[in-house]
Structures are given as structure tokens and as C-alpha cells.
Write an enzyme that holds these catalytic residues in place. Structure first.
Site: not given
Ligand code: AGP
Length: 617
Positions: A2, A27, A74, A100-101, A490, A494, A497, A513, A612
Site C-alpha cells: 500500500c 504501490r 494492495w 501498510n504491511g 527476464e 516482463k 507482468e 528435456h 512496485k
Molecule cells: C519486476 O518487474 C517486478 N516489479 C518484481 O519482480 C520486482 O523485481 C521484485 O518485486 C523485486 O523488487 P526490488 O528489486 O524492489 O526488491
């Protein structure tokens, strides 16, 4: 996770809070709400959905006041509904709270409080804190908040207001980021989950530590350290250092791009340049990383490095493993932070542990670094957000200088992380015998990276055309070898996501495999095939996929002609040293994912279910 923002001052709180929430929406964006003290009472407005939905409600049903707290959510406990939106209140509506938490013992507390007659209006874990404050309230909000914290287990960054205090906000931090903004040219004090929410108003920032409670008024703040970490609950006002933030507002704007993600992809030539600024020593053929000075003896004695992180940062660690082992001949292990923290890892003498994190607040990575330190390992951080918790808790580190990254899907922070790992590898290698000439050629290659990334960005139209052909795919496979295997991971991440297409990354040779069973004319397969030691092996893997009717997109270095006749699409990328090629190769994959997501009408900057910064387990 959050986003929280609060304001107390002479100005009208609502527009300031809405603006701050808008900057924090990356966030979490399941619901939004705020509470302001009108002078005669606490007025709340909240809704499921986005900040702009809340703004609409406030146009129809305005509230006003000089002090207020706000939240963008969130969801962890309870669906993204209006009832579960923050602020949450106690039974009498005299205390409003944003959190938040995660409150881990919320069920037990809810049962106890219900037995005492408290009535709950939401399914959230956070609401128990409002009722605990109500239970402890004897006229002093901060004391009641502190008492409530003694009964709560879990992570929290919270802000609370009482109907009895029109111009006071009480905030507390334990395990979730929270900072204060000190008004520059006005009597005002802010609280926020991160600096983006207050940067428009002040660059004077106070970072709260765990178990600190702060009382905010227009004229300033008083911070109390509850001293829980010293095994007792105290009430000790503590002086707090004010840090000056050097990011400017333009850095958190879209700068004319349709999305933050596209802006951040196009920033990458500068990002890599900034990550290396003042750190490349061309003459000596090495790198200088002043932030690691304190750890120099440990680095020189190191027999093993463990790199840990989550998501994209974990992928950067994997590329780092290839670079550090090849350059410095130092064994490197890469660990998922969420696994490392609970598996009682073996930390032998001579083990260094590095936590990689863009935000510097990811709960699993923070816990992994703390666990390593508890087990006696010297720790360092490779972090982007200045002043973040991992940066402050690790003994030394490398700031990646990528600037604020707003798009939830990490792009520029990744290339800055890999560039930082390359600098680390070079620095250690030169201290362990790598020759000056080899060092110099590596420095030259690093220095050339921004221009090469620029060349890739110039092929965006071609990549968009490739994206047009695959925007309706429902699965994707990404394949690479060596340091390009993590880039396959990666690229797949992407795409997952932001376009919600199921995608997997694999070492190219691993395909036969199992994953090869997935191959048919509906399965697009992206290969990284840079010239080099395993190029001919990758060509064989491409043949295997084509033989089963797979549709192949291949990234190649240099002008490739004959391959073009065998595959569906060729994406040429400029060549550099094999260990640095991943930094170049990731860019077309970022653009491919971006354009496919845009073509599918996805909200690229606010992908569903994501946030994020992941500050809970
Ligand atoms: C990547 O695009 C994502 N937002 C997510 O996997 C991110 O890399 C992960 O949550 C780690 O975040 P950080 O680098 O802020 O620790």
C-alpha cells in the site's frame, strides 16, 4: 504494498493528499481513501478502484481540512472493496487509521477484541489496530498507538488521526517503509511511504526506523523510539537527521511518453551511464566503488559470494553470477530471498552476502540480508532507492543511480543492477590478478554500452511490428544460453507482468528435456543467439523448434542473413563482450513485452495484481 501519505499544515489537505496518492499508486491500486479533520470532526471518503475514482467522489461529495491521511491499497486481507478500503476506524469513529504491511496475529486480536464488544466493519487485518488504539486511548493518541504496537505482530507503516486532535497525525513504523517530509517554505509536515509523494513540496526527508513513533504537527515532528529492539518498551524522544533528496520532480513525470515504462526503457542509455559515473578507471582498467570501501578487507578475503533478491533483481543476480565467476574466478551462488531466509543457510567464514533490490524495501530480500548478518556474513546491498531500509541496514553497498522507477515492471533498474554487478566483478577481478589490459578492454566495453542501447532503441518500430504479429498469443517461450539464460527469464517475466500472457524462460538446451512438448505453430519462441562460443548450439536448438512448427523470433548480433530465411523474425542487436551482451539483449525484450501489452489494451504501468514494492511476505 500500500501507499500512505499524510499532511498537516496551513494548506488545504485534500488536493495535496490526492496528488500524493497519485504518485504512490504504483504501490497498489485496489482501493483508495482519505480522512481529514475539518476542525469539528473526522471526515472520511473511500472507494474501491483508483485514486481518480476517489477524486471523482470528492468532487461530488467534498470534504475539507488542514490535516489528513490517505491510502492507496494492495489487498492482502479482504477483497478490494469499499468496506476494506482505508482509512479504517474504531467503533466510535474517533480514530482513523491507514496501514501498510501485514498484521500477522490479526485473527487472534480480532477474536479478543470482538469478545470485548468491538464491532468490525471490514475483513482487513489492519482494522484491528484501530480498535487496539481505541482500547488503549486515555486522551493521548501517540501513547495509545504505542500501546497498540506492543500487541501487534507483523509489519506496519501506519498513520492515525483522532477526532480530538485536529492538527496532529501520529505515525509508526515497523518493517514497512515510512518517511517524513519537512516543509521547506511553509509550516507543514508530511508522512509518506516513499519520497515520490512529497517531492513536489519538499526535499527535506526524515527516515523513520523500526519501532519509531512520530507525532506530526504543522510546526514539525517529535520522534519517539520505543526501544523494543532493546528488549523494553520505552518512551525516548530521539533526534532525527534530515536528508536532502537530489531527485527532481521531472524524474517522476512521463516526459511525454504514454507510459512510465516506455519512458524508463528509453532512459536506459543514461541509466547505464549514471550507474558507471565516476566509477570507471580507464587508465588502471578497473572500477572504483567507494560505497564498498568499508567492506574491502572482507571482499579481499571472500571465498564465496551469495547474491539474493526477488523477481527481476534475482535475474540480475543470475547475470552477476556469470560475470563475477568469469572475471574474478570467485564462486557465486544466487538465492531466491524468500527461500534463503528460511532454509538455515550455510554461511561459512569468507562468505559475503549481497542483497539486490530496486526499492530497497522488499520484505523477503530485507529478511534474507538480516538473516545473513545474523549468521555472521558481511553484507552489502545493490540498491536503487537512496536511504531505503536495505541500503541503511547493509554494511556497505552500491547505489545503482537509475533514478526513480515508477513503472511496476522493472526495466532501467535491471540494466543498472547488471552494470553495477559488472563494475563489482571488474573491481574484484583486478584485485585478484586480472591483467590491466584485460581490465582496460572491459572498461572500454562498459563505456560503449549506452551507445549500443541507443542503437537498439532506434529499432523500436521493427520490434513493434513483430509485436503486432504475436499480440494475440497465449503462450511464449524464451530461450538463451550462458549469461543470456537469465535474460530469457527476464524477457518472460516482463511479458507475464504486463500482458498477462503465460511465458517461460529456459536454458536453450533444457528445452528438449520437456518444454519442447509445448512447441507447435501457436507457440512463439524467442531465442537469444549472439555470436560466440555457443552460437552453433543455439542454431541447433532453433532447428529443433522449427522442426515442430514453432514460430521463432531470434535476437542476433551483427547483420545475419541466412538465419533470416529459417526463422519468422530476426531482431538484430549490436555486439559487445559476451558477459555484457545481456544488458543489450534485454532491451528488445522489454520493448517486445511493452508493445504486445499496449496492443492488448493492458494498463502497462499498473498491471493487475502487482505492486512496485513488495513489503510483505
Ligand atoms: C519486476 O518487474 C517486478 N516489479 C518484481 O519482480 C520486482 O523485481 C521484485 O518485486 C523485486 O523488487 P526490488 O528489486 O524492489 O526488491
Amino acid at each position: 504494498m500500500c501507499g500512505i501519505v499524510g499532511y498537516v499544515g496551513a494548506g488545504e489537505a485534500v488536493p495535496l493528499l490526492l496528488n500524493g496518492l497519485g504518485r504512490l499508486e504504483y504501490r497498489g491500486y485496489d482501493s483508495a481513501g482519505l480522512a481529514v479533520h475539518s476542525g469539528s470532526g473526522l471526515d472520511l471518503r473511500k472507494c474501491a478502484g483508483r485514486v481518480e475514482d476517489l477524486a471523482q467522489r470528492l468532487v461530488a461529495n467534498p470534504v475539507a481540512g488542514k490535516a489528513g491521511i490517505a491510502h492507496t491499497r494492495w489487498a492482502t486481507h479482504g477483497a478490494p472493496t469499499r468496506a476494506n478500503a482505508h482509512p479504517l476506524t474504531d467503533c466510535r469513529g474517533e480514530v482513523a487509521l491507514v496501514h501498510n504491511g501485514v498484521i500477522e496475529n490479526c485473527d487472534a486480536l480480532r477474536t479478543k477484541l470482538s469478545k470485548l464488544g468491538h464491532r468490525f466493519t471490514s475483513e482487513t487485518d489492519s482494522e484491528v489496530v484501530a480498535h487496539l488504539i481505541e482500547e488503549a486511548f486515555e486522551g493521548n493518541l501517540e501513547r495509545a498507538v504505542a500501546a497498540a504496537l506492543t500487541r501487534v505482530e507483523g509489519t506496519l507503516g501506519l498513520a492515525a488521526m483522532s477526532v480530538h486532535d485536529p492538527a496532529r497525525i501520529v505515525v509508526a513504523r515497523r518493517g514497512a517503509p515510512l518517511l517524513l517530509g519537512i516543509g521547506e517554505n511553509e509550516e507543514a509536515t508530511w508522512v509518506a511511504s516513499d519520497v515520490a509523494a512529497v517531492l513536489e513540496h519538499t526535499r527535506n526527508i526524515v527516515y523513520l526506523e523500526d519501532d519509531e513513533v512520530a507525532i506530526l504537527t504543522p510546526s514539525g515532528h517529535e520522534t519517539i523510539n520505543l526501544g523494543r529492539d532493546r528488549g523494553r518498551v520505552g518512551w525516548e524522544p530521539v533526534p532525527k537527521e534530515v536528508s536532502r533528496i537530489d531527485w527532481d520532480l521531472a524524474k517522476i513525470e512521463k516526459a511525454g511518453y504514454p507510459h512510465f515504462m516506455l519512458r524508463e526503457i528509453h532512459e536506459q542509455p543514461h541509466t547505464v551511464r549514471d550507474a558507471m559515473r565516476g566509477r570507471l578507471l580507464a587508465e588502471e582498467g578497473t572500477a572504483r566503488l567507494g560505497g564498498l570501501d568499508e567492506l574491502r578487507p572482507d571482499i579481499d578475503r571472500a571465498e564465496r559470494i551469495v547474491l539474493t533478491g526477488c523477481g527481476t533483481s534475482w535475474h540480475a543476480a543470475l547475470v552477476g553470477e556469470y560475470i563475477l565467476e568469469a572475471l574474478a574466478r570467485l564462486p557465486v551462488e544466487v538465492e531466491y530471498a524468500s527461500e534463503f531466509r528460511y532454509r538455515d543457510p550455510i554461511i561459512a567464514p569468507g562468505t559475503l552476502v549481497g542483497g539486490i533490490s530496486q526499492s530497497g524495501e522488499t520484505a523477503d530480500t530485507l529478511a534474507a540480508v538480516r538473516e545473513a548478518a545474523r549468521l555472521g556474513a558481511p553484507t552489502f546491498g545493490i540498491v536503487n532507492v537512496v536511504g531505503s531500509t536495505i541500503a541503511r541496514e547493509t554494511r556497505a553497498g552500491i547505489y545503482t543511480h537509475a533514478g526513480p522507477e515508477i513503472g511496476v515492471a522493472s526495466t532501467k533498474a535491471f540494466v543498472a543492477q547488471v552494470a553495477s554487478l559488472a563494475l563489482l566483478g571488474l573491481m574484484i577481478a583486478r584485485r585478484r590478478g586480472l591483467g590491466r589490459e584485460e581490465g582496460r578492454s572491459f572498461v572500454r566495453a562498459l563505456d560503449g554500452l549506452p551507445a549500443l542501447i541507443g542503437e537498439v532503441l532506434a529499432t523500436e518500430d521493427h520490434i513493434r511490428r513483430v509485436a503486432e504479429e504475436f499480440a494475440d498469443a497465449s503462450n511464449f517461450l524464451y530461450l538463451g544460453r550462458g549469461p543470456n539464460f537469465p535474460i530469457a527469464l527476464e524477457g518472460a517475466l516482463k511479458l507475464k507482468e504486463i500482458s498477462y500472457i503465460h511465458a517461460e524462460g529456459y536454458p536453450a538446451a533444457e528445452m528438449k528435456h520437456g518444454p519442447i512438448a509445448l512447441i507447435d505453430e501457436n507457440m512463439p519462441v524467442v531465442f537469444m543467439a549472439p555470436r560466440g562460443a555457443v552460437y552453433s548450439k543455439v542454431l541447433l536448438n532453433i532447428e529443433e523448434v522449427k522442426a515442430r512448427g514453432g514460430r521463432v523470433i531470434v535476437l542476433v548480433t551483427g547483420r545475419e542473413t541466412d538465419l533470416g530465411r529459417k526463422v519468422d523474425h530476426v531482431i538484430p542487436v549490436p555486439a559487445t563482450l559476451p558477459l555484457l551482451q545481456p544488458i543489450v539483449n534485454v532491451v528488445p525484450l522489454q520493448l517486445l513485452a511493452y508493445h504486445i501489452a499496449v496492443l492488448r489494451g493492458c494498463d502497462v504501468d499498473r498491471p493487475r495484481n502487482l505492486a512496485k514494492t513488495v513489503t510483505v511476505e
